[in-house]
Design an enzyme around this catalytic site. Structure first.
Site, mmCIF file in Angstrom:
data_model
loop_
_atom_site.group_PDB
_atom_site.id
_atom_site.type_symbol
_atom_site.label_atom_id
_atom_site.label_comp_id
_atom_site.label_asym_id
_atom_site.label_seq_id
_atom_site.Cartn_x
_atom_site.Cartn_y
_atom_site.Cartn_z
ATOM 1 C CE1 TYR A 126 7.546 40.230 -40.139
ATOM 2 C CE2 TYR A 126 5.620 38.835 -41.549
ATOM 3 C CZ TYR A 126 6.550 40.278 -41.138
ATOM 4 O OH TYR A 126 5.927 41.112 -42.272
ATOM 5 C CG HIS A 154 10.202 44.221 -44.791
ATOM 6 N ND1 HIS A 154 9.590 45.959 -44.153
ATOM 7 C CD2 HIS A 154 8.856 43.427 -44.461
ATOM 8 C CE1 HIS A 154 8.290 45.495 -43.944
ATOM 9 N NE2 HIS A 154 8.535 43.947 -44.540
ATOM 10 C CG ASN A 195 4.074 47.076 -43.764
ATOM 11 O OD1 ASN A 195 5.317 47.255 -43.689
ATOM 12 N ND2 ASN A 195 3.024 46.450 -43.983
#
Length: 496
Positions: free
Chosen positions: A348, A65, A138
């Protein structure tokens, strides 16, 4: 000739590289799964940052990303959700909560173009009165893999080849050939919605399954759907070539200029709900990221609307230093046993600590707004807050330090069985191809034609016949016509 054995970094043989270790079949993943954590942590560190340590002022590149845009706004509750969650920011109709949203492509580098065929990241940070709640999703409701242990392998196949330095059709299709569960997402990506016309004209999905808990302690599993109020608009491969070459920042430009003109984009949030006690009876595994929940089984229920009305002042400071982590929950919201969610609860936050340092959370775009973070984290790179001259950095203490509440954020997850690697439990309609076939059959004749052309264009560049046949077998299994048309088109392109 015996095959080489896959090993960990320490040289130990890997017994299972397709399934993460869980607490029983279908249970949450385990911290003891060294192979999973090693793969995810190493993957997070595979890009050498610009201005590497020990330089304190540095730009850490995202491994995923990397190319993104963002904006501020608010979320407003429009419908009562208190029967399903006790989350404070969802408790009252009309309640508004500040929010920040980051959109992104997934696989490309910061210098890539916006108008490319790629999934889009759709990450929302809610600055609630009880802390930040992050929803990381998403623009597609499904994904290519169903277990986080395969995520690094999948991305390696999609990124630039280490020898040629470019994205290789062979690598992409080779992985898909060995991942039949990817057929559903491949059908999404290669169909008309694979290239959104702009960030404003696409839907967003939580993708992974989350848990909501109401005031009575009842647990529900939930899927998030942000439906664009601008209408879905997409580009064909031919249409996308122009903005990709003329203005690689086309999506960023569109979002920025729309908000500056006062044309504030918005999305309506709907959820699908299933009581936790009924999840095992669903036709499809509700925790499988390669499947959707059919709307006839779980109708959409409206919750509120998300509005973006303020651009950032500095792209780097706000958009690029923004961090989202699906383990940022508030009371009333928590994790499900969704394996992809479970892996990302670790991955993450770990990526952010590497990319920006352990003190990324006090940055303005990441810090909670209605409350102040109260914990005993100290020091580390770029530590700016002295935390008070005499403040103690341990708990409990005798100096009026912050204390635990004893109130869990969400309901506990039931577990049974043994620890270890397990295949996901099969539900009555669970296979890798059924929903991909359903999606194909929903398309118009024109949509099917474009889908077939998009798939065959890349597959025809593969030189190994066995690899082509493995891919074609997946499309045949989804729908005989689907497979036949892709095969015929590939054959025609290879003969030209």
């Amino acid at each position: 000739m015996s095959k080489r054995v896959l090993t960990t970094e320490s040289g130990a043989p890997v017994a299972d590289n397709r399934n993460s270790a869980s607490a029983g079949i279908g249970g949450p993943l385990l911290l003891q799964d060294q192979h999973l954590l090693e793969k995810l942590a190493r993957f997070n560190r595979e890009r050498i940052p610009v201005g590497a340590p020990p330089t304190p002022l540095r730009q850490w590149g995202r491994v995923m990303h990397a190319r993104g845009s963002g904006a501020y706004g608010y979320f407003e509750v429009t419908d009562d959700a208190t029967g399903f969650t006790c989350a404070d920011f969802l408790a009252s109709v009309g309640e508004r909560t500040e929010a920040f949203v980051r959109f992104s492509t997934v696989a490309d580098s910061p210098g890539g173009a916006d108008a490319v065929r790629d999934p889009r990241g759709f990450a929302v940070k809610f600055y609630t009165a009880e802390g930040n709640d992050d929803l990381v999703g998403n623009n597609t409701p499904v994904f290519f893999v169903k277990d986080p242990i395969k995520f690094p392998d999948f991305i390696h196949s999609q990124k630039r080849d280490p020898f040629t330095g470019r994205r290789e059709p062979h690598n992409v299709r080779d992985f898909w050939a060995h991942a039949p569960e990817a057929t559903h997402q491949v059908t999404w990506l290669m169909a008309d919605r694979g290239i959104p016309a702009s960030y404003r004209h696409m839907n967003g999905y939580g993708s992974r399954t989350y848990q909501w808990t109401n005031a009575e302690g009842e647990a529900f599993f939930v899927e998030y759907h942000f439906k664009t109020n601008q209408g879905v608009r997409s580009l064909s491969s031919e249409q996308a070539a122009k903005p990709a070459g003329k203005d690689p920042n086309s999506h960023q430009t569109d979002l920025l200029q729309a908000i500056e003109r006062g044309v504030n984009p918005s999305w309506t949030l709907y959820v699908q709900i299933t009581p936790a006690a009924e999840a095992a009876d669903n036709r499809f595994n509700p925790f499988g990221l390669t499947k959707v929940w059919p709307h006839r089984d779980h109708p959409l229920q409206r919750v509120g609307r998300l509005v973006l009305d303020l651009n950032q002042d500095n792209v780097f400071t706000e958009v690029e230093q923004a961090t989202f982590s699906p383990n940022n929950f508030v009371p009333g919201i928590g994790p499900s046993p969704d394996k992809m969610l479970q892996g990302r609860l670790f991955a993450y936050a770990d990526a952010h600590r590497y990319r920006l340092g352990v003190n990324h959370t006090p940055l303005a775009v990441n810090a909670p707004k209605a409350t102040t973070a109260q914990n005993h984290g100290r020091d580390g790179l770029m530590a700016a807050d002295a935390q008070g001259r005499h403040a103690k950095n341990y708990e409990p203490n005798s100096y009026d330090g912050p204390v635990e509440t004893g109130r869990p954020l969400s309901a506990p997850l039931a577990v049974t069985g043994h620890t270890g690697t397990h295949e996901a439990p099969l539900h009555t309609k669970d296979d890798d191809f059924f929903q991909a076939g359903e999606l194909y059959r929903l398309m118009s004749a024109e949509e099917r034609q474009r889908l077939v052309a998009n798939i065959a264009g890349g597959l025809s560049q593969v030189t190994r016949d066995d690899m082509i046949e493995k891919n074609l077998a997946h499309f045949h299994a989804a729908d005989p016509e689907y497979g036949r048309r892709v095969a015929e088109t590939v054959r025609a392109l290879r003969e030209d």
